[in-house]
Design a protein around this motif. Structure first.
Motif, PDB file in Angstrom:
ATOM      1  N   SER A 117       0.680  -1.201   0.067  1.00  0.00           N
ATOM      2  CA  SER A 117      -0.037  -0.059  -0.137  1.00  0.00           C
ATOM      3  C   SER A 117       0.946   1.314   0.075  1.00  0.00           C
ATOM      4  N   PHE A 166       0.458   3.662  -3.122  1.00  0.00           N
ATOM      5  CA  PHE A 166      -0.649   4.061  -3.508  1.00  0.00           C
ATOM      6  C   PHE A 166      -1.148   5.413  -2.613  1.00  0.00           C
ATOM      7  N   THR A 203      -7.386   5.279  -1.397  1.00  0.00           N
ATOM      8  CA  THR A 203      -7.232   3.928  -1.757  1.00  0.00           C
ATOM      9  C   THR A 203      -8.313   3.044  -0.637  1.00  0.00           C
ATOM     10  N   TRP A 235      -9.160  -1.198  -0.299  1.00  0.00           N
ATOM     11  CA  TRP A 235      -8.772  -2.586  -0.539  1.00  0.00           C
ATOM     12  C   TRP A 235      -9.794  -3.578  -0.562  1.00  0.00           C
ATOM     13  N   PRO A 276      -6.328  -3.367  -4.882  1.00  0.00           N
ATOM     14  CA  PRO A 276      -6.281  -1.997  -4.449  1.00  0.00           C
ATOM     15  C   PRO A 276      -7.399  -1.464  -5.477  1.00  0.00           C
ATOM     16  N   MET A 306      -8.512   2.542  -6.216  1.00  0.00           N
ATOM     17  CA  MET A 306      -8.320   4.017  -6.027  1.00  0.00           C
ATOM     18  C   MET A 306      -9.848   4.835  -6.174  1.00  0.00           C
ATOM     19  N   THR A 366      -5.155  -2.524 -11.212  1.00  0.00           N
ATOM     20  CA  THR A 366      -5.639  -1.642 -10.169  1.00  0.00           C
ATOM     21  C   THR A 366      -7.007  -1.183 -10.602  1.00  0.00           C
TER      22      THR A 366
END
Length: 489
Positions: A26, A29, A66, A68, A73, A75, A385
């Motif tokens: 992470s 991100f 972000t 999860w 992940p 965004m 992602t």
């Protein structure tokens, strides 16, 4: 006893290792809630991507943060600038659709809405090219909308001002526009199969942003063996697909592919044309799913918006009165409403756009996926992602709307009363996955809304003092059931 201790220690070690691995992953991100093994950080929004939880997320971690989804992940983009730039800069790089457990169960990577790669490109190009041939966005489509608007006017006229729930007649009118294009025929208001189709789509839409949906995505092995919402969603999807296959069979028997009259005819012709073409994705499964996607996209959102439109006319009778005065001043009572009329009706056009903004029926876009390593808003984004845009936050961004939380048609008018477009109006999303049916939806909403207000004054039933303007949460934000009286003007 010793074996139990060893097993517990092993599990704790593995969970700790996964936790540390996720913290390391992470780091590159945007900021966000701490992710945990198995459940990720979706717990932070209580397994429900609604406007309150996403606003709280943005306030805590910023407009680019972000979440999860398990170990994946995602965004989250909040506010006009983040949403617009995140979806349009390097748009092709983030044009993928996530292939999740639920999406695979309901679409299996087929059709237009949640497909990827060659399937998406071929099905989308063919689908919307065919709709253009069948009149989407031009006079051919407009005549079909005018026909359904006339049936809708007749429905309310027959009620002679009595209190009625407008939901189903609205859904019926809007859905019949796409039915005529896809199937080559419309349904009567009494058709039982049509009622079942609408109920099936309603359930799928309600399921799509529910807590149970997120739980199923995170624990698919658990959802697979339990009766409940997922099984009902699959049953609803199977019912629709069974109906579409029956329509395809009927079209084959009629043998009209040399002179196609509707979408299924054109697709059958395409099947014949590409049967020996390498890498062709045209087959019956993709045809069924494409029809499913077109029906869903061509009916659900517009019908929901029109339901909000009439509700707002009850809440704001002064705005209803101003629309009717403009209609009366510009058009004769016998005039057949057409889309070109919007240019002569700036206030009414502004009201229609404000309905689209204020109802904000799609809070978030279906998540997109980075199809290769790319950059989004200055952050390195690895392939795979997910990107989720909170469209609602753009439509209510206080930096771009004077009175974002008020129903104000003035948002779309200049000082001279002329209609103006607004850059933060992202009701149809942006980038490579933006809604391709924007023109059709605006045309339907304008013609049906004006046709109704030209003929009727909408009022609350006798004795009703309060109006519930809260939404029913789902993939689209519907109004609570309500009744109105359509009084002939």
């Amino acid at each position: 006893m010793m074996i139990s201790v060893i097993l517990i220690s092993l599990v704790l070690f593995l969970l700790s290792a996964q936790f540390l691995n996720m913290q390391w992953k992470s780091c590159g991100f945007p900021p966000g809630p701490t992710p945990f093994p198995i459940i990720g950080s979706i717990w932070w929004i209580n397994f429900r991507a609604d406007h309150r939880s996403l606003k709280k997320l943005a306030k805590t971690y910023g407009n680019i943060c972000t979440l999860w989804l398990g170990h994946r992940p995602m965004m989250v983009l909040y506010g006009f600038q983040a949403v617009k730039n995140g979806l349009t800069n390097n748009s092709e790089d983030v044009s993928g659709r996530l292939q999740t457990y639920i999406f695979n169960k309901l679409a299996d990577g087929k059709g237009i809405l949640v497909s990827n790669g060659l399937i998406w490109k071929q099905q989308r190009h063919f689908g919307f090219g065919t709709l253009r041939k069948l009149g989407m966005g031009n006079k051919g489509m407009e005549r079909g909308i005018q026909t359904e608007a006339r049936y809708l006017v007749e429905f309310f006229r027959d009620k002679e001002g009595e209190a009625v729930d407008p939901s189903f007649p609205i859904v019926h009118a809007v859905s019949n526009v796409i039915c005529a294009v896809v199937f080559g025929h419309r349904f009567s208001l009494e058709d039982k199969t049509f009622h079942q189709l609408i109920e099936a789509f309603d359930y799928i839409v309600a399921f799509g942003n529910s807590r149970f949906y997120y739980m199923c995505e995170m624990f698919p092995w658990f959802a697979e063996h339990l009766p409940g919402p997922l099984q009902k969603a699959r049953f609803s999807r199977d019912f629709v697909c069974s109906f579409v296959r029956q329509e395809i069979k009927s079209h084959r028997e009629k043998g009209r592919i040399d002179e196609p009259e509707d979408f299924i005819d054109f697709y059958l012709k395409q099947l014949e044309k590409t049967k020996n073409v390498p890498n062709s994705t045209f087959d019956e499964d993709n045809m069924v799913q494409s029809v499913f996607d077109l029906f869903l996209g061509g009916s659900e959102t517009t019908a929901t918006t029109l339901r909000w439109a009439l509700l707002y006319m009850l809440v704001y009778p002064d705005i209803q009165d101003k629309v009717q005065k403009e209609l009366d001043a510009v058009l004769s009572p016998s005039h057949l409403i057409c889309y070109e009329d919007r240019k002569k009706l700036p206030y009414t056009n502004a009201v229609v756009h404000e309905i689209l903004r204020f109802s904000s029926i799609v809070l978030i876009t279906i998540p997109r996926e980075a199809v290769k390593d790319t950059t989004v808003l200055g952050y390195h984004v690895p392939k795979g992602t997910l990107i989720m845009a909170n469209v609602d936050s753009a439509l209510f961004d206080p930096d771009y709307w004077e009175t974002p939380h008020q129903f104000n048609p003035g948002h779309f008018l200049d000082k001279g009363g002329n209609f103006v477009t607004r850059e933060a109006f992202l009701a149809f999303s942006a980038g490579h996955r933006a809604c391709p049916g924007e023109t059709m939806a605006k045309m339907e909403l304008f013609i049906m809304f004006c046709s109704l207000l030209q003929k009727f004054k909408f009022t609350l039933p006798e004795g009703v003092k309060e109006i519930n303007t809260d939404f029913v949460f789902g993939s689209t934000m519907k109004p609570h059931p309500y009744k109105l009286c359509a009084v002939l003007r």
